[in-house]
Motif scaffolding. Structure first.
Motif, mmCIF file in Angstrom:
data_model
loop_
_atom_site.group_PDB
_atom_site.id
_atom_site.type_symbol
_atom_site.label_atom_id
_atom_site.label_comp_id
_atom_site.label_asym_id
_atom_site.label_seq_id
_atom_site.Cartn_x
_atom_site.Cartn_y
_atom_site.Cartn_z
ATOM 1 N N VAL A 9 0.855 -1.179 0.000
ATOM 2 C CA VAL A 9 0.000 0.000 0.000
ATOM 3 C C VAL A 9 0.894 1.232 0.000
ATOM 4 O O VAL A 9 1.833 1.321 0.787
ATOM 5 N N SER A 10 0.624 2.160 -0.886
ATOM 6 C CA SER A 10 1.450 3.360 -0.974
ATOM 7 C C SER A 10 0.927 4.448 -0.041
ATOM 8 O O SER A 10 -0.248 4.471 0.335
ATOM 9 N N ALA A 11 1.807 5.374 0.322
ATOM 10 C CA ALA A 11 1.387 6.511 1.137
ATOM 11 C C ALA A 11 0.372 7.358 0.386
ATOM 12 O O ALA A 11 -0.529 7.952 0.983
ATOM 13 N N ALA A 12 0.501 7.407 -0.942
ATOM 14 C CA ALA A 12 -0.459 8.176 -1.736
ATOM 15 C C ALA A 12 -1.864 7.589 -1.594
ATOM 16 O O ALA A 12 -2.859 8.328 -1.573
ATOM 17 N N GLU A 13 -1.972 6.271 -1.494
ATOM 18 C CA GLU A 13 -3.278 5.645 -1.288
ATOM 19 C C GLU A 13 -3.857 6.053 0.069
ATOM 20 O O GLU A 13 -5.054 6.339 0.182
ATOM 21 N N LEU A 14 -3.011 6.065 1.100
ATOM 22 C CA LEU A 14 -3.489 6.446 2.430
ATOM 23 C C LEU A 14 -3.948 7.902 2.439
ATOM 24 O O LEU A 14 -4.958 8.251 3.052
ATOM 25 N N LYS A 15 -3.204 8.755 1.737
ATOM 26 C CA LYS A 15 -3.606 10.159 1.670
ATOM 27 C C LYS A 15 -4.913 10.307 0.900
ATOM 28 O O LYS A 15 -5.816 11.035 1.315
ATOM 29 N N ALA A 16 -5.019 9.585 -0.226
ATOM 30 C CA ALA A 16 -6.242 9.663 -1.028
ATOM 31 C C ALA A 16 -7.446 9.149 -0.252
ATOM 32 O O ALA A 16 -8.573 9.634 -0.433
ATOM 33 N N GLU A 17 -7.231 8.187 0.651
ATOM 34 C CA GLU A 17 -8.319 7.626 1.449
ATOM 35 C C GLU A 17 -8.500 8.362 2.777
ATOM 36 O O GLU A 17 -9.226 7.904 3.659
ATOM 37 N N GLU A 18 -7.770 9.485 2.931
ATOM 38 C CA GLU A 18 -7.934 10.365 4.095
ATOM 39 C C GLU A 18 -7.557 9.673 5.402
ATOM 40 O O GLU A 18 -8.189 9.886 6.444
ATOM 41 N N MET A 19 -6.503 8.853 5.352
ATOM 42 C CA MET A 19 -6.074 8.135 6.551
ATOM 43 C C MET A 19 -4.947 8.855 7.297
ATOM 44 O O MET A 19 -4.812 8.698 8.505
ATOM 45 N N ILE A 20 -4.122 9.621 6.578
ATOM 46 C CA ILE A 20 -2.943 10.210 7.209
ATOM 47 C C ILE A 20 -2.811 11.690 6.867
ATOM 48 O O ILE A 20 -3.382 12.179 5.895
ATOM 49 N N LYS A 21 -2.062 12.396 7.719
ATOM 50 C CA LYS A 21 -1.787 13.812 7.506
ATOM 51 C C LYS A 21 -0.559 13.944 6.604
ATOM 52 O O LYS A 21 0.510 13.429 6.936
ATOM 53 N N LEU A 22 -0.726 14.599 5.493
ATOM 54 C CA LEU A 22 0.384 14.873 4.596
ATOM 55 C C LEU A 22 0.073 16.156 3.830
ATOM 56 O O LEU A 22 -1.101 16.448 3.574
ATOM 57 N N PRO A 23 1.120 16.922 3.465
ATOM 58 C CA PRO A 23 2.543 16.660 3.683
ATOM 59 C C PRO A 23 2.975 16.979 5.120
ATOM 60 O O PRO A 23 2.181 17.466 5.923
ATOM 61 N N ILE A 24 4.251 16.703 5.396
ATOM 62 C CA ILE A 24 4.867 17.127 6.645
ATOM 63 C C ILE A 24 5.623 18.424 6.352
ATOM 64 O O ILE A 24 6.533 18.445 5.524
ATOM 65 N N ARG A 25 5.232 19.498 7.009
ATOM 66 C CA ARG A 25 5.879 20.791 6.792
ATOM 67 C C ARG A 25 6.993 20.964 7.826
ATOM 68 O O ARG A 25 6.760 20.871 9.027
ATOM 69 N N LEU A 26 8.188 21.223 7.350
ATOM 70 C CA LEU A 26 9.386 21.229 8.191
ATOM 71 C C LEU A 26 9.974 22.630 8.305
ATOM 72 O O LEU A 26 10.079 23.353 7.312
ATOM 73 N N ARG A 27 10.355 22.999 9.530
ATOM 74 C CA ARG A 27 11.114 24.232 9.750
ATOM 75 C C ARG A 27 12.274 23.906 10.700
ATOM 76 O O ARG A 27 12.116 23.127 11.638
ATOM 77 N N THR A 28 13.415 24.513 10.454
ATOM 78 C CA THR A 28 14.573 24.327 11.342
ATOM 79 C C THR A 28 15.097 25.678 11.820
ATOM 80 O O THR A 28 14.963 26.692 11.144
ATOM 81 N N GLU A 29 15.685 25.649 13.001
ATOM 82 C CA GLU A 29 16.375 26.810 13.565
ATOM 83 C C GLU A 29 17.603 26.292 14.298
ATOM 84 O O GLU A 29 17.588 25.178 14.836
#
Length: 865
Positions: free
Chosen positions: A257-277
């Motif tokens: 199962v691909s992550a794209a399938e999970l996103k399309a089926e509304e199972m996971i939060k994506l994308p992950i927005r990253l900030r560094t300091e």
């Protein structure tokens, strides 16, 4: 709860595998044969378990492995073991996960348990290992019996001191038969009445949760002690390297199962927005500010939908008790420097279990910040966790991989109206944004089960100014905008403020989104104002290819309600009467001689060992020792079969008459006794289902011809009924990784090999100057792919290409050796009907092998009608 499309696909492929494995059971390597047929890859043996089915279902973090496992129990029991009372050894990697599993499976109101009760007619027993030490013969032979435990409880080099292997007088009655006593008598003549030997007798199906933890030789030796009938692994990160000399044994990955399938089926939060300091204080500040803004969005979400969400931050400290920024120092900083109330902070480490017994999803729970190091790796699940803030060094994927998966699950497994609540957020103390992003992507691959190509797209480096992730832009308009013209994906981010006559745009927008927003302006002046205001803030599109939804006309028929997309429901709505059909079963559909061990094969394993094996026959013989069932009558067998042969489009009375007539026909024509029929009831039930399928398909074929090809059929292909395919929901199982760079595909190309005739066809389409964009169509994605309904199932052509604007070429590639078979002829006829009824807007091509000139001819016909 209903299974998602990808879960149904995984279970369908698992069912196909076990049906094939049983069909090839008389071969020495039926498990291997079935795997090769379905995947095209070699089946990899492991020490001591060369013949039984041992396959892996690869499901990323957040994909819902447990419901798949619950359904898998019935799939294996019915399609392979052919028993209604399987013994199941359910292994998990930790006591916490075992506890969660037992809690769900014991609760008759929980949907995991409801699945098992439905499949096994409520005849289900669930127990932990300690309870199994007093399991009775009736428990194991009278119900589907599930024993849940950790692998660690079983996996030992020396079995001494482990109760599962010790003599246990409470189990003595399991060994009353002479055969059992002979098999389990040690060198001193003592019968070992142990739970391990009881399970060995009953050939358990083994379900392995997070099975990547159990791919060692010691693990395999442990499994051999229980003589399993089959093993199904479920994990996000299966062992991929196979090198027995180094003790590495790769899993046989049956499906992924691909992550794209999970996103399309509304199972996971994506994308992950990253900030560094570089300064950890700024990292903590930004994380807390993001949580505050997410909370504001959550309040609005609840006002709109009623759903309660309390966003939580997972703080990853540098250590538990070290001299660095340990958990206590970080907690104190949150209280003293950032005014976080102490009641809102929980510490959860190996020693300080601040979350034990706490329901963080409860509305009365105040927790918004959880401080840990890596103790949340297993057995903790909270979809409210939105933000990962690491003040530790993220210099390697290992540094964050154990907690990264905790922020991926989407609350309620449903997309939120406010886009900010559909993403996850990561903040890290680091001087290098690029290095940290790479390590987060690698962590997604190593711990969450994503593919490398997916992970590259799913971590987004946030280079915008730090004050806000959700800043807004206000644009003054001269007239009221046409808000109803907004695309659905922008509704939550664009609103009209009537008090100031402004539209308010939240967050960054792509160039295509900016154009869509401009479209709501009611005057040219307003449209120009929107474009001008959003222009400097427009984020670049992922590629130069238009990623707006593909709107492809579907094949429609005229019904009483108007034009309707032609699909399976139209065929199912045509009444038919099973009682009028022939109930007899010929030798082809139900052979008198089933897999009875009359044949065998002598083979040589990779290590040079000569063996003769007939695994399935031996397995069924072993299981039959516990299922001697005299006293059956034809009506009793019919009653037993009814839930197993149930058909949605057949009334129970018609079905019962058909089943009983089939049984009586076999007794009359083949001179079978009812006891023999009872002994073969699983195989007979499957044959009856197949026979009903033959009758149904014949009726459906008649209806199909009448709907589409009769002289008075009302059929059209028009934009009135389109299939809208969103590139953001493109969800292949795997991605193309070859050297050729595709330039016109809607994004990364899915499920395309690096060479071969189908690859050549894709290259030919991609390189044609008149192709505006194209898509590799993915099978079994009814909501995110293009399909045409055949008389039996859905047909998903290989390639979709837009020629100019709004004209579509559909290509189904067939090798010359398959171009003339029945399946290809039906698909070609259907595709040509779809094209012919489009008024010149669509074309369908099935090139015969490498005859790409047919594609060129179709493209030219669309480009220059």
């Amino acid at each position: 709860m209903k299974l998602r499309d990808y879960q149904r696909r995984v279970l369908s492929e698992l069912e196909d595998y076990f049906k094939l494995a049983r069909t090839h059971g008389n071969e020495a390597r039926g498990a291997r044969t079935a795997f090769v047929i379905l995947t095209g890859r070699n089946y990899l043996d492991v020490p001591g378990i060369e013949n039984l089915p041992y396959v892996c279902l690869r499901v990323p973090t957040g994909g819902g492995k447990t419901p798949i496992a619950a359904h898998a129990v019935h799939v294996v029991a019915e399609k392979y073991l052919q028993t209604a009372t399987p013994t199941v050894l359910w292994l998990a990697p930790s006591n916490a996960i075992v506890g969660q599993t037992l809690k769900a499976l014991r609760n008759r109101d929980h949907w995991y348990r409801r699945v098992l009760d439905e499949k096994f007619a409520g005849n289900v027993k669930v127990m932990e290992l300690g309870e199994a030490l007093s399991v009775t013969r009736a428990d194991l032979t009278g119900a589907a019996c599930i024993i849940a435990t950790t692998f660690q409880a079983l996996r030992v080099d020396n079995t001494e001191g482990r109760k599962v292997y010790e003599v246990n007088g409470a189990l003595q009655h399991h060994f009353e038969s002479t055969g059992a006593r002979d098999r389990f008598t040690d060198d001193s003549g003592v019968v070992t009445h142990s739970l391990a030997n009881v399970l060995n007798m009953h050939r358990p199906l083994v379900i392995m949760d997070e099975a990547h933890n159990a791919r060692t030789e010691l693990s395999f030796d442990t499994l051999v002690r229980f003589r399993p009938s089959a093993i199904v692994e479920l994990t996000a990160t299966p062992q991929r390297e196979h090198n027995p000399a180094k003790g590495l044994f790769a899993s046989n990955i049956l499906t992924h199962v691909s992550a794209a399938e999970l996103k399309a089926e509304e199972m996971i939060k994506l994308p992950i927005r990253l900030r560094t300091e570089a300064d950890w204080r700024l990292v903590v500040r930004d994380a807390l500010d993001t949580r505050r803004q997410l909370q504001e969005q959550a309040v609005k979400e609840r006002a709109n939908t009623g759903e309660y969400i309390r966003p939580i931050i997972l703080f990853q400290a540098q250590s538990v008790e070290g001299d660095d920024l340990n958990v206590q120092k970080l907690k104190q900083a949150l209280i003293d420097d950032f005014q976080v109330p102490e009641a809102q902070i929980a510490i959860h480490t190996g020693k300080n279990r601040g979350l034990d017994g706490v329901d963080v999803a409860d509305e009365t729970c105040p927790i918004t910040c959880i401080v840990t190091v890596k103790a949340l790796v297993e057995g903790w699940d909270c979809p409210f966790a939105y933000v990962l803030c690491s003040v530790s060094d993220v210099s390697t994927p290992r540094a964050v991989e154990q907690v990264l998966g905790r922020i991926l699950r989407l609350p309620g497994a449903k997309r939120k109206q406010h886009d900010a609540l559909n993403a996850a957020y990561a903040f890290a103390t680091s001087g290098s944004l690029i290095e940290t992003a790479r390590n987060l992507r690698d962590a997604l691959v190593q711990s969450a089960g994503f593919q490398k190509l997916e992970a590259g797209d799913l971590v987004i480096e946030d280079t915008a100014p730090p004050p806000s992730l959700f800043d807004t832009q206000r644009i003054v308009l001269t007239t009221r905008p046409r808000m109803t013209a907004l695309p659905v994906n922008l509704v939550s981010r664009v609103r009209f403020d009537e008090s100031t006559s402004e539209i308010v745009v939240t967050g960054e927008v792509t160039d295509q989104e900016a154009q869509a927003i401009a479209g709501i302006g009611d005057t040219l002046m307003d449209q120009q104002a929107i474009v001008s205001a959003l222009g400097p803030r427009v984020a670049p599109a992922a590629t130069g290819v238009d990623r707006s939804p593909l709107r492809i006309p579907g094949l429609s028929i005229k019904t009483d309600e108007g034009w309707s997309l032609f699909e399976e429901t139209h065929l199912l709505e045509v009444p038919w009467e099973l009682a009028e059909c022939d109930p007899s079963l010929n030798e082809t559909i139900f052979p008198s001689a089933g897999p009875r061990g009359q044949t065998g094969e002598i083979d040589v394993t990779a290590s040079g060992k000569v063996e003769m094996s007939n695994f399935v026959e031996t397995l069924h013989r072993d299981l039959s020792l516990f299922t001697n069932e005299p006293g059956w009558t034809p009506p009793m067998v019919t009653g037993w079969m009814m839930p197993r042969v149930r058909q949605l489009d057949v009334t129970p009375s018609s079905l019962r008459s058909f089943v009983l007539a089939s049984i009586e026909n076999i007794m009359r024509e083949r001179h079978w006794t009812i006891d023999r029929i009872a002994a073969e009831k699983f195989r007979l039930a499957e044959s009856i289902v197949n026979r009903i399928g033959e009758h149904r398909n014949a009726k459906r074929k008649e209806s199909y011809e009448r709907f589409l090809f009769a002289s008075d059929a009302q059929v059209q292909t028009s934009v009135e009924r389109t299939m809208n395919i969103d590139p953001d929901c493109y969800s292949p199982n795997w991605f193309y990784e070859g050297g050729y760079r595709f330039t016109r595909h809607i994004g990364r190309v899915g499920e395309l090999k690096n060479d071969g005739e189908e690859f050549d066809c894709a290259v030919h389409i991609d390189s044609h100057s008149k192709v505006r964009r194209w898509m590799r169509n993915i099978d079994r994605r009814p909501n995110h792919s293009f399909w045409l309904q055949t008389s039996t199932d859905r047909f998903y052509p290989d390639f979709l290409a837009e020629i100019g604007r709004g004209k579509w070429l559909v290509v189904e590639y067939k090798g010359a050796d398959r171009w003339s078979d029945d399946d290809s002829r039906e698909k070609r006829r259907l595709g040509e009907l779809w094209a012919n009824r489009s008024g010149g807007k669509c074309a369908f091509v099935m090139p015969k092998g490498p005859q790409m000139s047919e594609i060129d001819k179709a493209i030219e016909g669309l480009a220059h009608p």
